[in-house]
Motif scaffolding. Structure first.
Motif, short mmCIF file in Angstrom:
data_model
loop_
_atom_site.label_atom_id
_atom_site.label_comp_id
_atom_site.label_asym_id
_atom_site.label_seq_id
_atom_site.Cartn_x
_atom_site.Cartn_y
_atom_site.Cartn_z
N GLN A 262 0.79 -1.23 0.00
CA GLN A 262 0.00 0.00 0.00
C GLN A 262 0.82 1.29 0.00
OE1 GLN A 262 -3.75 0.03 2.36
NE2 GLN A 262 -2.79 -1.61 3.54
N ALA A 263 1.96 1.32 0.66
CA ALA A 263 2.67 2.57 0.88
C ALA A 263 3.32 3.11 -0.39
CB ALA A 263 3.75 2.38 1.95
N THR A 264 3.55 4.42 -0.39
CA THR A 264 4.37 5.06 -1.42
C THR A 264 5.67 5.50 -0.77
OG1 THR A 264 2.42 5.84 -2.62
CG2 THR A 264 4.50 6.99 -3.04
N VAL A 265 6.76 4.96 -1.24
CA VAL A 265 8.08 5.28 -0.67
C VAL A 265 8.92 5.90 -1.77
CG1 VAL A 265 10.16 4.35 0.44
CG2 VAL A 265 7.91 3.34 0.96
N VAL B 288 15.89 -3.31 -3.51
CA VAL B 288 14.87 -2.30 -3.19
C VAL B 288 13.50 -2.85 -3.62
CG1 VAL B 288 15.17 -1.06 -5.39
CG2 VAL B 288 14.19 0.12 -3.42
N ALA B 289 12.51 -2.68 -2.75
CA ALA B 289 11.14 -3.14 -3.02
C ALA B 289 11.06 -4.63 -3.30
CB ALA B 289 10.51 -2.36 -4.17
N GLU B 290 11.98 -5.40 -2.68
CA GLU B 290 11.92 -6.85 -2.92
C GLU B 290 10.59 -7.39 -2.41
OE1 GLU B 290 12.09 -9.65 -0.81
OE2 GLU B 290 12.03 -8.55 1.07
N ASN B 291 10.03 -8.31 -3.17
CA ASN B 291 8.78 -8.96 -2.81
C ASN B 291 7.64 -7.97 -2.49
OD1 ASN B 291 8.38 -12.10 -2.39
ND2 ASN B 291 6.92 -11.07 -1.07
N MET B 292 7.68 -6.81 -3.12
CA MET B 292 6.60 -5.84 -2.93
C MET B 292 5.26 -6.47 -3.34
SD MET B 292 6.25 -1.93 -4.36
CE MET B 292 6.84 -2.32 -6.00
N MET B 293 4.23 -6.16 -2.58
CA MET B 293 2.90 -6.70 -2.88
C MET B 293 2.02 -5.66 -3.56
SD MET B 293 3.49 -9.62 -1.60
CE MET B 293 1.90 -10.42 -1.82
N SER B 294 2.16 -4.40 -3.15
CA SER B 294 1.37 -3.32 -3.74
C SER B 294 2.01 -1.99 -3.35
CB SER B 294 -0.09 -3.39 -3.24
OG SER B 294 -0.12 -3.21 -1.84
N GLY B 295 1.44 -0.90 -3.82
CA GLY B 295 2.00 0.41 -3.51
C GLY B 295 2.98 0.85 -4.59
N GLY C 153 2.33 -3.84 -7.33
CA GLY C 153 2.81 -2.48 -7.13
C GLY C 153 3.68 -2.02 -8.28
N LEU C 154 4.19 -0.80 -8.12
CA LEU C 154 5.00 -0.18 -9.17
C LEU C 154 6.34 0.26 -8.57
CD1 LEU C 154 5.34 1.15 -12.03
CD2 LEU C 154 4.29 3.20 -11.05
N LEU C 155 7.43 -0.14 -9.21
CA LEU C 155 8.77 0.31 -8.83
C LEU C 155 9.31 1.15 -9.98
CD1 LEU C 155 11.45 0.30 -7.20
CD2 LEU C 155 12.00 -1.89 -8.31
N ALA D 11 4.59 -7.60 -10.40
CA ALA D 11 4.80 -6.17 -10.24
C ALA D 11 5.12 -5.51 -11.59
CB ALA D 11 5.97 -5.92 -9.28
N ASP D 12 5.05 -4.20 -11.60
CA ASP D 12 5.53 -3.42 -12.75
C ASP D 12 6.79 -2.68 -12.33
OD1 ASP D 12 3.42 -4.10 -14.48
OD2 ASP D 12 2.12 -2.64 -13.50
N ILE D 13 7.80 -2.73 -13.18
CA ILE D 13 9.06 -2.05 -12.90
C ILE D 13 9.40 -1.20 -14.12
CG2 ILE D 13 11.52 -2.32 -12.36
CD1 ILE D 13 10.85 -5.10 -11.21
N VAL D 14 9.64 0.08 -13.87
CA VAL D 14 10.02 0.98 -14.97
C VAL D 14 11.37 1.61 -14.61
CG1 VAL D 14 9.41 3.00 -16.33
CG2 VAL D 14 7.60 1.46 -15.49
N VAL D 15 12.35 1.39 -15.47
CA VAL D 15 13.69 1.93 -15.25
C VAL D 15 13.94 2.99 -16.32
CG1 VAL D 15 16.15 1.37 -15.08
CG2 VAL D 15 14.43 -0.31 -14.34
N HIS D 16 14.14 4.21 -15.89
CA HIS D 16 14.38 5.29 -16.86
C HIS D 16 15.70 5.07 -17.59
CE1 HIS D 16 11.46 8.55 -15.17
NE2 HIS D 16 11.05 7.34 -14.80
N GLY D 17 16.67 4.51 -16.90
CA GLY D 17 17.98 4.26 -17.51
C GLY D 17 18.11 2.83 -18.00
N SER D 18 19.26 2.23 -17.70
CA SER D 18 19.56 0.89 -18.20
C SER D 18 19.55 -0.12 -17.06
CB SER D 18 20.94 0.88 -18.87
OG SER D 18 20.96 1.79 -19.96
#
Lengths: 225, 441
Positions: A64-67, A77-84, A103-105, A122-129
């Motif tokens: 749930q949280a936004t960090v 970072v955000a390992e095993n995130m469930m949501s947020g 969740g979104l990383l 999960a969804d992961i978006v990396v602006h770089g590489s």
């Protein structure tokens, strides 16, 4: 805004407060100084701003949280995130978003090796590489890489969908390039927008996924491993 | 009396016996290694090679049935706010829902709870049935992280980080497509019917320095309440135990090569890892050298079958043991009751090890609803409880004979060995001699 200075308050006290029955809605954390497991295990719709670099497993198992980390993040970072939502404004070390279920990383810089390893929705978006072995055994979810991907992208991938704008140095076992259809362009556009990526068009990306040749062992495919 | 097809003059090769010939021809036909369940079947030095001395002129025994011989154990008091307090030092090892049917998992919980001990999840997450029927449940954190979530982490009574298991140290999980049912697939976030070969390394840590940070994270997420176990397959027990302690483990689980598996390559089961007997003393050495023996508990598993095995493991320095194969057998696996069913699938009661196929006539190692329905979880739980009680009574019988008022008071001095190999591994004298073979002898 609840302000916590980790030069004064212990990490244990901070995490205990974040896990409490009725945590304050907005937090600002100063002097993280690479602390591990910062804001790990939150299960509440709170917002946490971290001013500085964090160590391993920041926002681990988040719900749930936004960090938001105004700095770099260490391993997992955000390992095993469930949501947020977890946002890293700098770079992330290896195994970012490992096994994350939901969740979104978002990583504004680069992510190191094994980004999205074993991701499960999960969804992961990396602006770089991203580094090598990213999306290794990725099961579900979407990984968007606006820069390049290192070697062995998507090795032994299951049903996750990978989008890469730059070059993939190499594809891992059973990972293949796939056709970009309208449905993929649509979901990619939505992901780029949610992650605040500017100047990138879905048409610039390639899609990768599983050839599904290794789903059931066949001796004729043994060389794929 | 000859064997079928045999007559005088026919001599079977010790090197190429019929099992070897069968395996070569099977491999030539199928082009893939043999996969099976169960544990190592080869003969290796084991607890059977040890004997208790019992009391005599120089030792006083305790009265059976009258004088107390306690059996309780506390696991995980080193750092956790809520350590496990078990009535008996025999726990149920990790076995997954997926490998086992839901009723079989339920029965393990029922049986363990009835006698005051713990059961353990497996590579596939925690089911509500399992949680509901297990008074004390250990939740495994495996490389795959199937079904891993913070809610179950907090619902658990302890957390077991699985680095490896005795049947396949260095190998990952395996569940073949036949057993990936809709429910199993959903819990593991995998497509139905695929062969699931899970990772052998954890996705977000490598080595003991990382593990220390991982354990710290798990403690933070669970607010330092849960004991953290670290399970390793027995290979280099001294160093693995020392590194687990250094990483912050509350409990070390040492699983010898005889430890069971739901599905692993035969070559792995039989040729990788060391016997349980060989692993205990080095693990205890590590704990003693670090000054944490009994503060960090040692749980030993891999081929524990009887109260005698329990007593021997404890005498060598373990705090508790864990059983997997024996628990499944107690539930009814390999029972002659299902002989017809075993024969239909080319096996026989007492030999059945194709747990990976999901066609278990006893309804235990299957995800087939019809087969699973044959298994009565209540009856299975009662059988397991009976078996656990029997083992405890056996271990108490031996302990009292050695003059011990608690199973943990058993010690190496109570033991001798029948073979030179066992004497060297257990570091107890060869029976009738004062000789302890080893570096100094």
């Amino acid at each position: 805004m609840t302000e916590v200075d980790l030069a004064v308050t212990s990490l244990r006290d901070l995490n205990a407060a974040l896990h409490g029955p009725d945590p304050a809605p907005r937090w600002r954390v100063a002097n993280p100084r690479g602390a591990h497991a910062l804001a790990a295990g939150i299960d509440a719709p709170v917002e946490v701003e971290v001013d500085g670099h964090v160590g391993y497993y920041c926002a681990g198992m988040n719900k749930q949280a936004t960090v938001r980390v105004h700095g770099n993040a260490g391993t997992g970072v955000a390992e095993n995130m469930m949501s947020g939502t977890v946002v890293v404004e700098g770079n992330a070390s290896q195994s970012a978003g490992a096994t994350a279920h939901g969740g979104l990383l978002v990583i504004h810089g680069d992510a190191s090796a094994r980004c999205g390893i074993s991701m499960k929705g999960a969804d992961i978006v990396v602006h770089g590489s991203v580094g090598h072995m990213s999306a290794f055994m990725a099961q579900k979810g979407r990984l968007v890489v606006c820069g390049d991907a290192g070697d062995a992208l998507g090795d032994s991938i299951y049903e996750a969908r990978l989008y890469v704008r730059g070059e993939a140095a190499g594809l891992g076992a059973d990972c293949v390039e796939k056709e970009m259809r309208d449905e993929h362009r649509d979901e990619l556009r939505e992901l780029l927008e949610r992650a605040g990526v500017e100047g990138a068009e879905p048409s610039q990306f390639r899609r990768y996924g599983s050839a599904r040749r290794l789903y059931n062992f066949h001796v004729d495919h043994a060389g794929e491993y | 009396m000859g064997r079928p097809g045999w007559h005088p003059g026919l001599r079977e090769s010790a090197l190429f016996d019929r099992n070897v010939i069968h395996e070569i021809q099977r491999a030539a036909r199928e082009g893939i290694y043999d996969i099976r369940g169960f544990g190592a079947k080869r003969e290796v030095p084991h607890f059977d090679d040890l004997l208790f001395l019992g009391a005599s002129m120089s030792r006083y025994p305790l009265e059976g049935y009258r004088e107390r011989c306690d059996t309780n154990v506390v696991l995980g008091a080193r750092h956790a706010k809520a350590p496990l307090r078990l009535d008996i030092p025999i726990t149920i090892a990790g076995m997954s829902f997926g490998a086992l049917s839901a009723p079989a998992k339920e029965a393990l919980g029922r049986g363990a709870s009835e006698v005051g001990t713990s059961t353990t999840t497996g590579d596939g997450g925690m089911t509500p049935e399992e949680r509901g029927h297990s008074k004390t449940l250990v939740y495994q954190l495996l490389p795959s992280r199937y079904g891993m979530n913070p809610d179950d982490l907090r619902r658990a009574d302890a957390i077991e980080i699985v680095v490896g298991q005795g049947a396949k140290p260095g190998g990952g999980g395996m569940l073949l497509g036949q057993k990936i049912s809709d429910r199993v697939a959903e819990m593991r976030d995998l497509p139905k019917g695929i062969d699931q070969r899970s990772a052998c390394r954890h996705p977000d840590w490598t080595g003991p320095d990382d593990l220390e940070i991982k354990i710290h994270e798990l403690r933070e997420i669970t607010d330092w309440e849960k004991p953290i176990f670290v399970k390793v397959g027995a290979t280099r027990p001294y160093f693995d135990t020392a590194l687990a302690v250094k990483s912050g483990a509350d409990v070390v689980v040492m699983d010898g090569m005889q430890g069971g598996t739901a599905a692993t390559q035969e070559v792995f089961i039989e040729h990788v890892g060391i016997p349980t007997l060989a692993a205990i003393r080095p693990a205890v050495d590590a704990l003693q050298d670090l000054g944490v023996h009994r503060e960090v508990q040692l749980v030993v598993s891999g081929g524990v079958r009887s109260g005698a095995d329990v007593a021997k493991a404890l005498a060598l320095g373990a705090d508790a043991v864990s059983i997997g194969v024996a628990a499944i057998v107690a539930l009814g696996d390999n029972s002659p009751e299902y002989e017809e069913g075993y024969e239909e699938i080319g096996s026989s009661a007492g030999f059945y090890d194709d747990w990976q196929e999901g066609r278990d006539p006893a309804g235990i190692s299957t995800q087939d609803d019809d087969l699973a329905a044959r298994f009565d979880a209540e009856l299975g739980g009662r059988r397991l409880a009976n078996y656990l009680r029997t083992m405890v009574l056996e271990a108490q019988t031996i302990a009292r004979a050695c003059g011990k008022s608690h199973l943990h008071n058993l010690e190496p001095e109570d033991l001798v060995a029948l073979t030179i190999e066992a004497a060297a591994m257990a570091r107890v004298p060869l029976a009738g001699t004062g000789w302890v073979p080893g570096p100094s002898g």
